[in-house]
Design an enzyme around this catalytic site. Structure first.
Site, PDB file in Angstrom:
ATOM      1  N   VAL A  38       0.826  -1.215   0.000  1.00 19.95           N
ATOM      2  CA  VAL A  38       0.000   0.000   0.000  1.00 19.95           C
ATOM      3  C   VAL A  38       0.859   1.263   0.000  1.00 19.95           C
ATOM      4  O   VAL A  38       0.322   2.373   0.037  1.00 19.95           O
ATOM      5  CB  VAL A  38      -1.010   0.057   1.186  1.00 19.95           C
ATOM      6  CG1 VAL A  38      -1.866  -1.197   1.218  1.00 19.95           C
ATOM      7  CG2 VAL A  38      -0.322   0.279   2.518  1.00 19.95           C
ATOM      8  N   GLU A  39       2.171   1.118  -0.025  1.00 19.87           N
ATOM      9  CA  GLU A  39       3.019   2.318  -0.052  1.00 19.87           C
ATOM     10  C   GLU A  39       3.767   2.384  -1.389  1.00 19.87           C
ATOM     11  O   GLU A  39       3.180   2.733  -2.399  1.00 19.87           O
ATOM     12  CB  GLU A  39       3.946   2.317   1.173  1.00 19.87           C
ATOM     13  CG  GLU A  39       3.136   2.383   2.474  1.00 19.87           C
ATOM     14  CD  GLU A  39       3.995   2.565   3.728  1.00 19.87           C
ATOM     15  OE1 GLU A  39       4.954   3.347   3.703  1.00 19.87           O
ATOM     16  OE2 GLU A  39       3.685   1.913   4.742  1.00 19.87           O
ATOM     17  N   MET A  40       5.038   2.000  -1.423  1.00 17.64           N
ATOM     18  CA  MET A  40       5.793   2.144  -2.662  1.00 17.64           C
ATOM     19  C   MET A  40       5.666   0.913  -3.557  1.00 17.64           C
ATOM     20  O   MET A  40       5.906   0.989  -4.762  1.00 17.64           O
ATOM     21  CB  MET A  40       7.245   2.493  -2.334  1.00 17.64           C
ATOM     22  CG  MET A  40       7.332   3.867  -1.655  1.00 17.64           C
ATOM     23  SD  MET A  40       8.881   4.131  -0.755  1.00 17.64           S
ATOM     24  CE  MET A  40       9.862   4.892  -2.039  1.00 17.64           C
TER      25      MET A  40
END
Lengths: 356, 356
Positions: free
Chosen positions: B148-150
């Site tokens: 859900v981030e990078m």
């Protein structure tokens, strides 16, 4: 070896030595002549970047305005989500682009065209691929409101965000003195444009144009010669090596695109598939290429341009030389512009980010 | 007025003058005593920031490593999309946070917790709200891989991106000499951590702790006194004014949250709703507050902390003074860290951004 043989040998060596010295000397002379000719030709077709980009009379550049514009350029609060700033897609760590096919905007929507670099953009005839904004001021207003980009619902939303921050209000008063209500959308755009006018990136090519014939390597000069002789220069010329005119993409051979370019603005049949000719300054760093961002390799981009715009098949060797020349257009981004401002904090009155 | 009257008048004026001088002098003396006492108390509870953050023995800080780490910190190619860098959520233009409730990640996914500031983070007992990473090196590896981030699929993807860029390979060789294969995920994390160790932000509070009793205003000193006497300091102490221990949120009154904090890591019942106590350095700038980012106003955050952690209802006047003190913790972000690097270009071998 007897003495006679030795004398003959020495004489031959001396002759060969002298002859080759003369040959080297004369070839160097003629190389210098050629460099002179190339320089003179180039000086007629291009211009070195000035230290300062000229500003329009109604928006003179001042240091305070540039600083305010820099803050706004880097401030994600100009987007509805509070996540996207001008710098998100025109990243000054990557030569004013995002190196994406097309940009990522609000809620991860993908834009329709490749983000052009903000570097030297004020030298262009107009802004956007289709030239729909006449200057940097007009350009700056569009992505903030574009629903697939920064997506604020209306200009007052952006103004309200900025107005809720006392430090910004103070700065607008100083930068736009004597105005009753200086925090307004026009002035936001003016400040951003003033900052963008500092994004001038001189390169070795400018040194060459200023008369330093050794600023380019032999290969780069070969490339420049080809760039001129093959006809690239007919569109890519002037101070920004492009950016000064419009042209149809696909004159000799169609370029595969659905995008009708300037036609969508003017509705003139002659503007079908017409785009602003991009500046080639920093082109080696602003991949991927063309309005659709479909081409990642600069060699490939040069090959395609030869076919679609000039009706020629450039040889690999020619392409390599032209690319070498194009790399000499990679310039220096001013450190001041790359230094992030310290943004003033929001207040309880600041409209909150909307991310869902 | 006769001479006697004049004499009496002069005598009265002199008496009043002398008396008020004595009064001012003695009240100044007692104020100075009080300041001395406050300073001595504060010096036992807090520590001024050192000029340099200490580094672990296996990752000594060097200027070259810091510069490489800065490049990686700002390089969006460490994300699958090529759009998100460390700086996207830990923005050094906004005190190392994104000022979002929770962060926006790959494909606009929203993270589960508020992004803590990267400033002074290396002074903390551990990293993340739940302390699941023991140091900055371990922390740096997580968001790159977090879907859900990078969102890069695995660490080799990130390594391959960096390895495909010759300028990076050269820098890794220089920064990690003698290693056969210096471009690896551990070294990427080490370089980023080394850069993050430069993010030390001294403020007026440090000047006070160093003995300058006038570095804080009277109101800020009142706030500091309350911060100590009311018990805030029992958790928020040390060099980072917090960050040094764990605590349950909601000791005296439950804090409304589903997030079980450290329990999710340790599975110990005693760790339910336990989080790392955040550092309060730069807290005025790192809104919104708490692990869920639900509280935007610092006054409100202080009020809630009084109720949930100390079982007291702080008065408005007390809250105002404590907030005044907290604002004195806003420090300077080093300009070097805020200066965007010029990132080296990708090559045809560089894995392309994946945005869809």
């Amino acid at each position: 070896m007897n003495m006679d043989a030795l004398r003959r040998f020495v004489a031959v060596v001396m002759f060969v030595g002298t002859a080759s010295t003369i040959a080297v000397f004369s070839s160097r002379l003629s190389a210098e002549d050629a460099d002179d000719a190339l320089l003179k030709k180039a000086q007629k077709l291009f211009k070195p970047l000035p230290e300062q980009m000229p500003a329009p009379p109604n928006n003179p550049t001042t240091p305070e305005k540039v600083e305010l514009g820099k803050m706004l350029y880097y401030d994600p609060r100009l987007s509805l989500s509070g996540f996207i700033s001008c710098n998100s897609c025109h990243n000054l760590a990557t030569f004013g682009v995002d190196n994406e096919e097309t940009s990522i905007g609000h809620k991860w929507q993908l834009g329709p065209r490749n983000a052009p670099t903000v570097l030297n953009a004020g030298f262009h005839i107009a802004q956007f691929w289709d030239g729909r904004a006449k200057d940097l001021e007009e350009q700056a207003k569009a992505p903030i409101l574009n629903p697939v980009e920064m997506a604020v619902p209306d200009s007052m939303f952006a103004v309200d965000r900025i107005k809720s921050i006392p430090q910004y209000v103070e700065l607008f008063k100083k930068v736009f003195p004597g105005q009753e209500d200086p925090v307004n959308y026009d002035n936001i755009a003016k400040a951003i444009a003033a900052f963008e006018r500092t994004l001038v990136t001189p390169s070795r090519f400018d040194k060459f144009l200023q008369g330093d014939k050794n600023a380019l390597t032999a290969e780069e000069k070969e490339g420049l010669k080809l760039f001129i002789s093959k006809g690239c220069v007919s569109c890519h010329n002037g101070v920004a090596v492009g950016g000064g005119m419009y042209s149809k993409i696909g004159i000799f051979k169609p370029y595969p695109t659905e995008d009708q370019g300037r036609f969508e603005i003017t509705k003139k049949k002659s503007d079908k598939f017409v785009f602003k000719v991009p500046s080639l300054r920093n082109v080696a760093m602003t991949y991927p290429y063309f309005h659709d961002g479909k081409v990642w390799d600069l060699h490939e981009a040069v090959r395609i341009m030869g076919q679609t715009q000039l009706g020629i098949n450039l040889k690999d060797d020619e392409i390599n030389k032209i690319v070498a020349f194009l790399k000499s257009l990679t310039g220096e981004i001013p450190e001041y512009a790359r230094t992030l401002p310290v943004l003033p904090p929001s207040t309880p009155e600041t409209p909150k980010p909307v991310v869902k």
